[in-house]
Write a protein that holds these residues in place. Structure first.
Motif, PDB file in Angstrom:
ATOM      1  N   PRO A 153       0.782  -1.251   0.000  1.00 43.15           N
ATOM      2  CA  PRO A 153       0.000   0.000   0.000  1.00 43.15           C
ATOM      3  C   PRO A 153       0.807   1.291   0.000  1.00 43.15           C
ATOM      4  O   PRO A 153       0.476   2.211  -0.779  1.00 43.15           O
ATOM      5  N   PRO A 154       1.890   1.441   0.790  1.00 43.99           N
ATOM      6  CA  PRO A 154       2.627   2.709   0.725  1.00 43.99           C
ATOM      7  C   PRO A 154       3.255   2.974  -0.642  1.00 43.99           C
ATOM      8  O   PRO A 154       3.279   4.123  -1.101  1.00 43.99           O
ATOM      9  N   ILE A 155       3.731   1.934  -1.293  1.00 46.17           N
ATOM     10  CA  ILE A 155       4.337   2.104  -2.617  1.00 46.17           C
ATOM     11  C   ILE A 155       3.266   2.433  -3.649  1.00 46.17           C
ATOM     12  O   ILE A 155       3.449   3.323  -4.497  1.00 46.17           O
ATOM     13  N   LEU A 156       2.140   1.737  -3.585  1.00 43.91           N
ATOM     14  CA  LEU A 156       1.041   2.028  -4.509  1.00 43.91           C
ATOM     15  C   LEU A 156       0.578   3.478  -4.363  1.00 43.91           C
ATOM     16  O   LEU A 156       0.285   4.153  -5.355  1.00 43.91           O
ATOM     17  N   GLU A 157       0.530   3.956  -3.133  1.00 45.27           N
ATOM     18  CA  GLU A 157       0.132   5.344  -2.899  1.00 45.27           C
ATOM     19  C   GLU A 157       1.144   6.313  -3.491  1.00 45.27           C
ATOM     20  O   GLU A 157       0.768   7.319  -4.122  1.00 45.27           O
ATOM     21  N   GLU A 158       2.422   6.032  -3.333  1.00 45.18           N
ATOM     22  CA  GLU A 158       3.470   6.893  -3.900  1.00 45.18           C
ATOM     23  C   GLU A 158       3.366   6.944  -5.419  1.00 45.18           C
ATOM     24  O   GLU A 158       3.457   8.018  -6.033  1.00 45.18           O
ATOM     25  N   LEU A 159       3.187   5.791  -6.035  1.00 43.17           N
ATOM     26  CA  LEU A 159       3.088   5.740  -7.494  1.00 43.17           C
ATOM     27  C   LEU A 159       1.863   6.500  -7.995  1.00 43.17           C
ATOM     28  O   LEU A 159       1.935   7.254  -8.972  1.00 43.17           O
ATOM     29  N   GLU A 160       0.755   6.318  -7.314  1.00 42.65           N
ATOM     30  CA  GLU A 160      -0.475   6.992  -7.743  1.00 42.65           C
ATOM     31  C   GLU A 160      -0.360   8.501  -7.592  1.00 42.65           C
ATOM     32  O   GLU A 160      -0.720   9.254  -8.507  1.00 42.65           O
ATOM     33  N   GLN A 161       0.144   8.950  -6.450  1.00 43.69           N
ATOM     34  CA  GLN A 161       0.234  10.398  -6.217  1.00 43.69           C
ATOM     35  C   GLN A 161       1.233  11.052  -7.170  1.00 43.69           C
ATOM     36  O   GLN A 161       1.024  12.186  -7.617  1.00 43.69           O
ATOM     37  N   ALA A 162       2.306  10.347  -7.482  1.00 44.83           N
ATOM     38  CA  ALA A 162       3.272  10.891  -8.444  1.00 44.83           C
ATOM     39  C   ALA A 162       2.638  11.058  -9.815  1.00 44.83           C
ATOM     40  O   ALA A 162       2.848  12.058 -10.512  1.00 44.83           O
ATOM     41  N   ALA A 163       1.844  10.063 -10.227  1.00 42.24           N
ATOM     42  CA  ALA A 163       1.183  10.144 -11.526  1.00 42.24           C
ATOM     43  C   ALA A 163       0.142  11.265 -11.547  1.00 42.24           C
ATOM     44  O   ALA A 163       0.039  12.012 -12.533  1.00 42.24           O
ATOM     45  N   ILE A 164      -0.610  11.407 -10.479  1.00 43.62           N
ATOM     46  CA  ILE A 164      -1.619  12.466 -10.414  1.00 43.62           C
ATOM     47  C   ILE A 164      -0.953  13.836 -10.463  1.00 43.62           C
ATOM     48  O   ILE A 164      -1.436  14.754 -11.134  1.00 43.62           O
ATOM     49  N   ALA A 165       0.172  13.968  -9.762  1.00 46.62           N
ATOM     50  CA  ALA A 165       0.879  15.253  -9.756  1.00 46.62           C
ATOM     51  C   ALA A 165       1.350  15.638 -11.148  1.00 46.62           C
ATOM     52  O   ALA A 165       1.351  16.819 -11.517  1.00 46.62           O
ATOM     53  N   ARG A 166       1.760  14.654 -11.952  1.00 47.46           N
ATOM     54  CA  ARG A 166       2.268  14.933 -13.295  1.00 47.46           C
ATOM     55  C   ARG A 166       1.154  15.045 -14.336  1.00 47.46           C
ATOM     56  O   ARG A 166       1.267  15.816 -15.295  1.00 47.46           O
ATOM     57  N   LEU A 167       0.078  14.276 -14.166  1.00 48.64           N
ATOM     58  CA  LEU A 167      -0.944  14.158 -15.207  1.00 48.64           C
ATOM     59  C   LEU A 167      -2.231  14.908 -14.889  1.00 48.64           C
ATOM     60  O   LEU A 167      -3.010  15.192 -15.805  1.00 48.64           O
ATOM     61  N   GLY A 168      -2.464  15.174 -13.613  1.00 48.94           N
ATOM     62  CA  GLY A 168      -3.739  15.750 -13.204  1.00 48.94           C
ATOM     63  C   GLY A 168      -4.704  14.664 -12.778  1.00 48.94           C
ATOM     64  O   GLY A 168      -4.752  13.580 -13.376  1.00 48.94           O
ATOM     65  N   GLU A 169      -5.488  14.950 -11.739  1.00 48.39           N
ATOM     66  CA  GLU A 169      -6.346  13.917 -11.148  1.00 48.39           C
ATOM     67  C   GLU A 169      -7.434  13.443 -12.112  1.00 48.39           C
ATOM     68  O   GLU A 169      -7.672  12.236 -12.257  1.00 48.39           O
ATOM     69  N   GLU A 170      -8.100  14.382 -12.791  1.00 46.42           N
ATOM     70  CA  GLU A 170      -9.189  13.985 -13.685  1.00 46.42           C
ATOM     71  C   GLU A 170      -8.664  13.099 -14.813  1.00 46.42           C
ATOM     72  O   GLU A 170      -9.249  12.061 -15.133  1.00 46.42           O
ATOM     73  N   TRP A 171      -7.563  13.499 -15.423  1.00 48.56           N
ATOM     74  CA  TRP A 171      -6.997  12.699 -16.509  1.00 48.56           C
ATOM     75  C   TRP A 171      -6.554  11.328 -15.995  1.00 48.56           C
ATOM     76  O   TRP A 171      -6.818  10.307 -16.641  1.00 48.56           O
ATOM     77  N   TYR A 172      -5.927  11.281 -14.845  1.00 48.37           N
ATOM     78  CA  TYR A 172      -5.431  10.016 -14.295  1.00 48.37           C
ATOM     79  C   TYR A 172      -6.557   8.990 -14.179  1.00 48.37           C
ATOM     80  O   TYR A 172      -6.373   7.811 -14.506  1.00 48.37           O
ATOM     81  N   TYR A 173      -7.712   9.422 -13.717  1.00 47.87           N
ATOM     82  CA  TYR A 173      -8.798   8.479 -13.461  1.00 47.87           C
ATOM     83  C   TYR A 173      -9.703   8.226 -14.673  1.00 47.87           C
ATOM     84  O   TYR A 173     -10.424   7.227 -14.698  1.00 47.87           O
ATOM     85  N   THR A 174      -9.663   9.107 -15.668  1.00 42.83           N
ATOM     86  CA  THR A 174     -10.660   8.985 -16.749  1.00 42.83           C
ATOM     87  C   THR A 174     -10.085   8.950 -18.157  1.00 42.83           C
ATOM     88  O   THR A 174     -10.854   8.870 -19.126  1.00 42.83           O
ATOM     89  N   TRP A 175      -8.758   8.995 -18.312  1.00 47.96           N
ATOM     90  CA  TRP A 175      -8.180   9.150 -19.648  1.00 47.96           C
ATOM     91  C   TRP A 175      -8.608   8.049 -20.613  1.00 47.96           C
ATOM     92  O   TRP A 175      -8.733   8.253 -21.822  1.00 47.96           O
ATOM     93  N   HIS A 176      -8.833   6.852 -20.081  1.00 44.75           N
ATOM     94  CA  HIS A 176      -9.107   5.690 -20.922  1.00 44.75           C
ATOM     95  C   HIS A 176     -10.567   5.567 -21.338  1.00 44.75           C
ATOM     96  O   HIS A 176     -10.907   4.739 -22.200  1.00 44.75           O
ATOM     97  N   GLU A 177     -11.434   6.383 -20.765  1.00 42.64           N
ATOM     98  CA  GLU A 177     -12.868   6.206 -21.005  1.00 42.64           C
ATOM     99  C   GLU A 177     -13.252   6.587 -22.443  1.00 42.64           C
ATOM    100  O   GLU A 177     -12.854   7.624 -22.955  1.00 42.64           O
ATOM    101  N   GLY A 178     -14.043   5.715 -23.068  1.00 40.15           N
ATOM    102  CA  GLY A 178     -14.613   6.018 -24.369  1.00 40.15           C
ATOM    103  C   GLY A 178     -13.647   6.059 -25.529  1.00 40.15           C
ATOM    104  O   GLY A 178     -13.986   6.571 -26.601  1.00 40.15           O
TER     105      GLY A 178
END
Length: 397
Positions: free
Chosen positions: A274-299
């Motif tokens: 869990p701590p590593i997964l959290e680090e990876l996720e937060q790093a990606a959100i910081a670089r990509l933006g939260e909305e894009w991180y969670y929804t980029w693949h939709e549609g």
């Protein structure tokens, strides 16, 4: 070594398999006397090291050049009842050709039977049809089983999740080899389907296709600390009991060493990950933006439904990895295969995006995406970041 039940085969499969596509001499058949002594000695030492560690599953394919021939010099020296051997043969429109290719594999391996025969590369619906049609390749495989040359039948795939699930739900196969790891979790629905059908689940190339983890980026090293990215990825995969074995494409005996560090961690995965997964996720959100991180693949449309065959999901995925984790070399190596990877890595790059936009109503294919307006500019950005010389798959080189 730890072992898991490999679905309805009832085989006790080691959680690591010794994959056979990186220690062979050539990607094409050559006369036996052309194989250098040092190369064969290294392969023999790699196999013996794996066996000593309890990695008793050895996996190869007709498409891996001299791999089968070279394994045929060492595997018959090991206790047959203690090893699990898999080879793979690509489906063909002519099932007789499939049979001829299996016969070559069987002759090279010099074994009385192979435990696992995979139909290699059911990557689209056409290849699935070649496999399942009456008198097709699956019927040949079943005949080989009746002859005692094969124990269990499965398939390997680089195809879409939809194609994989179609093959699984045919209920014709005992196991599946597919891609799934931390950076690419698209095929989870296929793994769930395989478990419903009590099939063995084998993960292809988690360390190489899973991010070039033999040479991880500094960003990944920092985010995965205190584990190496390779150990983290192994633990991530094996923390899911639906996954039975990970293929280690060893090129020398020492290539197993880092992977072994995961074994004492498997029972502690809920504490360690869990701590590593959290680090990876937060790093990606910081670089990509939260909305894009969670929804980029939709549609997003598949490449078959996109003007110019541009593989939008893959290109955006590679852009995400580049920006989030500095995985430039990995992303470039994968991007450069587009347009040259046939059904193994289908679709085209975005290098001709402007011409496609001028010739077609490109945005119409993005109508179901919440990011339709900005995706064309992101594809152009990805091409600037990742474009370059085309490369071939290893088996084409």
């Amino acid at each position: 070594m730890q072992y898991r039940r490999f679905g309805r085969t009832e085989l006790q499969m080691p959680v690591f398999s010794c994959g056979g596509m990186r220690y062979q001499y050539k990607w094409k058949d050559v006369p036996p006397h052309d194989i250098p002594k040092k190369n064969q000695q290294n392969l023999d030492a790699t196999i013996r090291r794996a066996f000593e560690l309890g990695i008793n599953h050895f996996e190869t394919a007709r498409g891996y050049g001299t791999s089968e021939m070279q394994l045929g010099r060492i595997l018959p020296q090991l206790p047959r009842e203690q090893i699990i051997v898999q080879t793979k043969v690509s489906p063909k429109p002519d099932a007789k050709e499939f049979r001829r290719n299996f016969n070559k594999s069987f002759k090279f391996l010099q074994l009385e039977y192979v435990d696992l025969l995979g139909l290699h590369g059911i990557n689209n619906d056409e290849l699935l049809q070649y496999s399942l049609q009456p008198g097709g390749c699956l019927d040949v495989a079943k005949q080989l089983k009746k002859e005692g040359k094969v124990r269990f039948i499965g398939f390997s795939t680089h195809g879409s999740t939809e194609t994989i699930i179609k093959a699984i739900e045919s209920d014709c196969f005992d196991y599946v080899n597919l891609h799934w790891y931390y950076i690419y979790q698209v095929n989870w629905a296929a793994i769930e389907a395989a478990n419903r059908h009590d099939m063995g689940v084998f993960i292809i190339s988690p360390s190489d296709k899973g991010g070039h983890l033999y040479q991880p980026t500094r960003q990944l090293l920092e985010l995965c600390d205190p584990l190496s990215p390779m150990v983290f990825n192994d633990l991530f995969c094996l923390s899911h009991p639906q996954v039975h074995t990970l293929s280690l494409g060893a090129s020398r005996p020492s290539d197993f060493d880092e992977h072994l560090k995961v074994l004492p961690l498997i029972d502690r995965a809920t504490e360690v990950l869990p701590p590593i997964l959290e680090e990876l996720e937060q790093a990606a959100i910081a670089r990509l933006g939260e909305e894009w991180y969670y929804t980029w693949h939709e549609g997003l449309p598949p490449h078959e439904a996109t003007p110019g065959g541009i593989n939008i999901p893959i290109i955006l995925w590679l852009r995400n990895l580049t920006l989030a984790y500095d995985m430039v070399d990995y992303a470039r190596s994968r991007y450069s295969l587009l347009g040259n990877g046939s059904h193994w890595f289908p679709g085209n790059k975005a290098d001709k995006l402007r011409q496609v936009q001028l010739a077609f109503d490109f945005k119409r294919s993005l109508a179901n995406s919440p990011h339709a307006e900005k995706i064309p500019s992101l594809l152009a950005e990805a091409d600037r970041l990742l474009g370059g010389k085309e490369v071939q798959r290893l088996s084409q080189s």
